[in-house]
Design a protein around this motif. Structure first.
Motif, PDB file in Angstrom:
ATOM      1  N   TYR A  29       0.828  -1.205   0.000  1.00 25.30           N
ATOM      2  CA  TYR A  29       0.000   0.000   0.000  1.00 25.30           C
ATOM      3  C   TYR A  29       0.860   1.252   0.000  1.00 25.30           C
ATOM      4  N   LEU A  35      -4.610  -1.400  -1.981  1.00 25.04           N
ATOM      5  CA  LEU A  35      -4.996  -2.176  -0.810  1.00 25.04           C
ATOM      6  C   LEU A  35      -5.295  -3.581  -1.309  1.00 25.04           C
ATOM      7  N   ILE A  37      -6.325  -7.036  -1.416  1.00 24.34           N
ATOM      8  CA  ILE A  37      -7.082  -8.105  -0.765  1.00 24.34           C
ATOM      9  C   ILE A  37      -6.509  -9.466  -1.143  1.00 24.34           C
ATOM     10  N   SER A 227      -9.304 -15.799   3.881  1.00 25.19           N
ATOM     11  CA  SER A 227     -10.279 -14.743   4.143  1.00 25.19           C
ATOM     12  C   SER A 227     -10.332 -14.396   5.624  1.00 25.19           C
ATOM     13  N   ILE A 230      -7.199 -11.924   6.141  1.00 25.58           N
ATOM     14  CA  ILE A 230      -7.115 -10.653   5.436  1.00 25.58           C
ATOM     15  C   ILE A 230      -7.798  -9.520   6.200  1.00 25.58           C
ATOM     16  N   VAL A 231      -8.946  -9.795   6.821  1.00 33.12           N
ATOM     17  CA  VAL A 231      -9.594  -8.691   7.543  1.00 33.12           C
ATOM     18  C   VAL A 231      -8.811  -8.325   8.793  1.00 33.12           C
ATOM     19  N   PHE A 234      -5.989  -6.187   7.673  1.00 31.17           N
ATOM     20  CA  PHE A 234      -6.501  -4.836   7.427  1.00 31.17           C
ATOM     21  C   PHE A 234      -6.570  -4.057   8.725  1.00 31.17           C
ATOM     22  N   MET A 242      -1.905   3.208   7.295  1.00 27.57           N
ATOM     23  CA  MET A 242      -1.560   2.383   6.150  1.00 27.57           C
ATOM     24  C   MET A 242      -0.289   2.875   5.474  1.00 27.57           C
ATOM     25  N   TYR A 275     -11.856  -5.745  15.742  1.00 32.74           N
ATOM     26  CA  TYR A 275     -12.548  -4.688  15.009  1.00 32.74           C
ATOM     27  C   TYR A 275     -13.003  -3.588  15.951  1.00 32.74           C
ATOM     28  N   MET A 278     -10.052  -1.499  16.396  1.00 34.41           N
ATOM     29  CA  MET A 278      -9.848  -0.713  15.181  1.00 34.41           C
ATOM     30  C   MET A 278     -10.805   0.472  15.122  1.00 34.41           C
TER      31      MET A 278
ATOM     32  N   ILE B  99     -10.894   5.016   0.859  1.00 32.05           N
ATOM     33  CA  ILE B  99     -10.563   3.705   1.374  1.00 32.05           C
ATOM     34  C   ILE B  99     -10.851   3.591   2.868  1.00 32.05           C
ATOM     35  N   PHE B 100     -10.784   4.717   3.575  1.00 29.75           N
ATOM     36  CA  PHE B 100     -11.024   4.660   5.004  1.00 29.75           C
ATOM     37  C   PHE B 100     -12.494   4.421   5.310  1.00 29.75           C
ATOM     38  N   MET B 103     -12.962   0.714   4.752  1.00 27.53           N
ATOM     39  CA  MET B 103     -12.389  -0.113   5.815  1.00 27.53           C
ATOM     40  C   MET B 103     -13.194  -0.028   7.103  1.00 27.53           C
ATOM     41  N   LEU B 106     -16.386  -1.796   6.920  1.00 28.17           N
ATOM     42  CA  LEU B 106     -16.091  -3.228   7.019  1.00 28.17           C
ATOM     43  C   LEU B 106     -15.881  -3.638   8.481  1.00 28.17           C
ATOM     44  N   ALA B 107     -15.118  -2.813   9.221  1.00 27.56           N
ATOM     45  CA  ALA B 107     -14.825  -3.139  10.618  1.00 27.56           C
ATOM     46  C   ALA B 107     -16.108  -3.247  11.428  1.00 27.56           C
ATOM     47  N   MET B 110     -17.942  -6.359  10.764  1.00 28.67           N
ATOM     48  CA  MET B 110     -17.287  -7.541  11.304  1.00 28.67           C
ATOM     49  C   MET B 110     -17.482  -7.662  12.813  1.00 28.67           C
ATOM     50  N   ILE B 111     -17.689  -6.521  13.493  1.00 31.00           N
ATOM     51  CA  ILE B 111     -17.998  -6.585  14.926  1.00 31.00           C
ATOM     52  C   ILE B 111     -19.305  -7.343  15.118  1.00 31.00           C
ATOM     53  N   TRP B 229     -17.610 -10.240   5.653  1.00 29.95           N
ATOM     54  CA  TRP B 229     -17.111  -9.304   4.633  1.00 29.95           C
ATOM     55  C   TRP B 229     -17.210  -9.881   3.232  1.00 29.95           C
ATOM     56  N   THR B 230     -17.200 -11.201   3.105  1.00 33.92           N
ATOM     57  CA  THR B 230     -17.299 -11.767   1.762  1.00 33.92           C
ATOM     58  C   THR B 230     -18.684 -11.495   1.165  1.00 33.92           C
TER      59      THR B 230
END
Lengths: 298, 315
Positions: A29, A35, A37, A227, A230-231, A234, A242, A275, A278, B99-100, B103, B106-107, B110-111, B229-230
């Motif tokens: 990156y 980015l 994947i 998979s 990867i998350v 991230f 990044m 997460y 994050m 991108i943020f 992301m 996505l986060a 996922m929680i 996420w998939t």
């Protein structure tokens, strides 16, 4: 006390694994603004090829000590082949596109790689515990830990130091920093930017494969491991900012300890604590801990 | 508006399995529609599965613990739940771009994935089943029930599409396009980009949760995979495949994807992801503006859709 020790050691172990699995991502990156994947695909390829090679070798009955050489070799072969195919075969036609679109391109590549691993190695799981078993265990305050875990921690530290040294103290590394700053000017100055991109991508892919290969002896290698990682990767690089290698290290430590703490103190949170961390970090530092908003450095 | 009787009428002509796919596509198409609305503002949500899941689970939970099976009541509950969640999360997410944004969305999703996978009361990773739908006290049987659900799905989807079309052609819709073009300029012109993004985000969430309810009702089952996420990635894929040109595009895109997937799974069970990935790559290379651009190119020459900013290397 015992729990604290367990959290500390497990946290370090997780952190080393996360750092190895995500540093390639942040490198790519930082240099290419992609980015990637497909990194999860490289990770899976590395894990499969290492587990497969070790399995084949130990069936032959050679001394187990050589399996430690097999791991990096398998990772290198898998990473370089897959990296070359992906970068030269697909990505180079896409440079200059929108960043978000590149995410989708690499997502498509990730999907393809998932099935490539299934085509090569089938859908059953691979186990290659020999290298981890052979080194035995050590007791820390009465808790047994595999020595192999510390080997991974060592490899992570060495990789981190090598990358740092390579970037800041070698001619090629300094040139790379120039390319990151301004690729048009650097190509005008006669730097072969395309070559830098390809090599960076190969290093990143190999690091991803190495992360997978080193993990292979500790887990059973099954479809879908790409998979999962990867998350998490991230999360690590986003927390650190990044494109920053130091950030990836700090991010890996934060996530590693958070995960270890939740495993020992409150197991149900294990899956999402990463997460949560994050989101919490980003709420205060929108671009991660070590990212410069404009001229990102690596 | 014309689409509604056509869609419902199709149920009588086409074989059952096509109707089933159409029904599933309408559900997931609504989620893709939610992504499309955000894409108009240049935002790609890699976690739209969150609201797809919120919709499905709130319908499921209401059925399980409150004994509610009325489709319209379930839709209302899901809209309230997703509206509330997205309103709160919007305060966080509206600060991020590019991108943020991808992301962080996505986060967050996922929680929820982690939470649901670990909640034993809700069946952990297996999920749980939903009751059959009733309509304002009317409880149809067998074939009629299937048709009623399909008709209701069509009705709700068409309504959502019309409402969103109005939105995109309204003030905030145009502000969104301006945000994608140049956010700073929007602020100088006196509009709040953050507010526009916030409103868009909530709206997309509500639409996606409606899709979640309809999808869950047609399958009769929900599980945490809805917010993995998939799953979200595939919604984004549909939006890219179909393009952001028109409100109908995601529905067509979803239907095509569903067919591609079914045939890919049938012919090569182990490589359907590879087929999907290849289709995706080819779409990005040859049809940067999606399938809809094929139609749009034929139909209009004057009404050009604005080219998405292809950022120059290094920006």
């Amino acid at each position: 006390m015992l729990t604290m020790v367990a959290i500390a050691v497990d946290g370090l172990g997780f952190a080393a694994w996360l750092f190895l699995s995500s540093v390639g991502l942040t490198l790519i990156y930082g240099v290419m603004r992609i980015l990637n994947i497909a990194h999860g695909g490289f990770y899976a390829l590395g894990a499969y090829s290492a587990a497969w090679a070790i399995g084949l070798y130990t069936q032959g009955g050679g001394p187990i000590a050589f399996t430690y050489l097999l791991i990096p070799i398998a990772a290198f072969v898998a990473g370089v082949i897959a990296g070359l195919l992906v970068e030269r075969g697909i990505l180079r036609f896409m440079y200059g596109r929108d960043e978000v679109l590149m995410v989708l391109v690499t997502y498509a590549i990730f999907l393809i790689l998932e099935d490539v691993t299934k085509l090569i190695w089938g859908t059953e799981s691979y186990v290659s515990y020999q290298p981890a078993l052979w080194l035995g265990t050590v007791d820390i305050f009465g808790l047994p830990y595999t020595v192999y875990k510390f080997l991974i921690i060592g490899v992570a530290i060495v990789c981190g130091l090598l990358l740092f040294w390579g970037l800041n103290h070698t001619r090629v590394g300094k040139l790379l920093l120039v390319v990151i700053q301004d690729r048009e000017i650097s190509s005008a100055l006669g730097i072969n930017v395309t070559l830098f991109f390809t090599v960076t991508f190969l290093i990143g892919a190999t690091l991803g494969a190495l992360g997978g290969a080193l993990t292979a002896p500790e887990v059973s290698v099954v479809p879908g491991i790409g998979s999962e990682i990867i998350v998490m990767a991230f999360a690590v690089i986003v927390i650190g900012g990044m494109g920053s290698i130091g950030g990836a290290m700090i991010g890996a430590l934060i996530v590693g300890f958070a995960r270890a703490a939740s495993v020992h103190l409150y197991p149900p949170a294990e899956l999402f604590v990463i997460y949560l961390v994050m989101a919490a970090v980003l709420a205060f530092k929108p671009y991660g801990l070590f990212a410069l908003a404009e001229s990102r450095k690596i | 508006m014309l689409a509604l009787p056509v869609l419902v009428g199709l149920a009588f002509i086409l074989p059952t399995w096509v109707v089933n796919y159409a029904q599933v596509s309408l559900g997931t198409g609504l989620v893709a529609l939610g992504i499309l609305v955000q894409m108009r503002a240049g935002l790609v949500s890699f976690g739209q599965g969150l609201y797809f899941c919120v919709g499905g689970y709130s319908a499921g939970l209401a059925g399980r613990y409150l004994g509610v099976s009325d489709l319209f009541l379930l839709l209302l509950l899901a809209m309230m739940a997703s509206g509330l969640i997205s309103l709160v999360l919007g305060f966080l997410l509206r600060r991020y771009r590019e991108i943020f944004f991808a992301m962080l969305s996505l986060a967050v999703s996922m929680i929820l994935f982690g939470l649901l996978s670990r909640t034993e009361a809700l069946g952990s990773t297996d999920g749980f089943n939903l009751p059959a739908a009733t309509y304002l006290g009317w409880k149809p049987e067998d074939d009629l029930a299937r048709f009623a659900l399909y008709a209701a799905t069509c009705l709700v989807s068409v309504f959502c599409a019309i409402a969103l079309n109005r939105f995109l052609n309204g003030t905030i819709g145009y502000v969104n396009e301006a945000i994608r073009g140049n956010e700073l300029r929007v602020e100088y012109l006196g509009a709040s980009a953050r507010n526009a993004v916030h409103i868009t985000y909530v709206l997309a969430a509500v639409v996606s949760s409606i899709g979640g309810v309809l999808w869950a009702m047609s399958l009769g089952h929900v599980d945490p995979e809805m917010t993995n996420w998939t799953t979200s990635g595939q919604f984004v894929f549909v939006s890219i495949l179909s393009g952001t040109g028109n409100i109908i595009a995601p529905f067509i895109g979803t239907f095509i994807l569903e067919i591609v997937r079914v045939y890919a799974v049938e012919f090569s069970p182990n490589t359907w992801q590879m087929v999907l990935g290849t289709v995706m790559l080819l779409t990005i290379i040859f049809l940067p503006k999606g399938l809809w651009s094929l139609i749009a190119r034929k139909r209009t020459s004057g009404k050009q859709l604005r080219q998405p900013a292809l950022a120059a290397a290094g920006e």
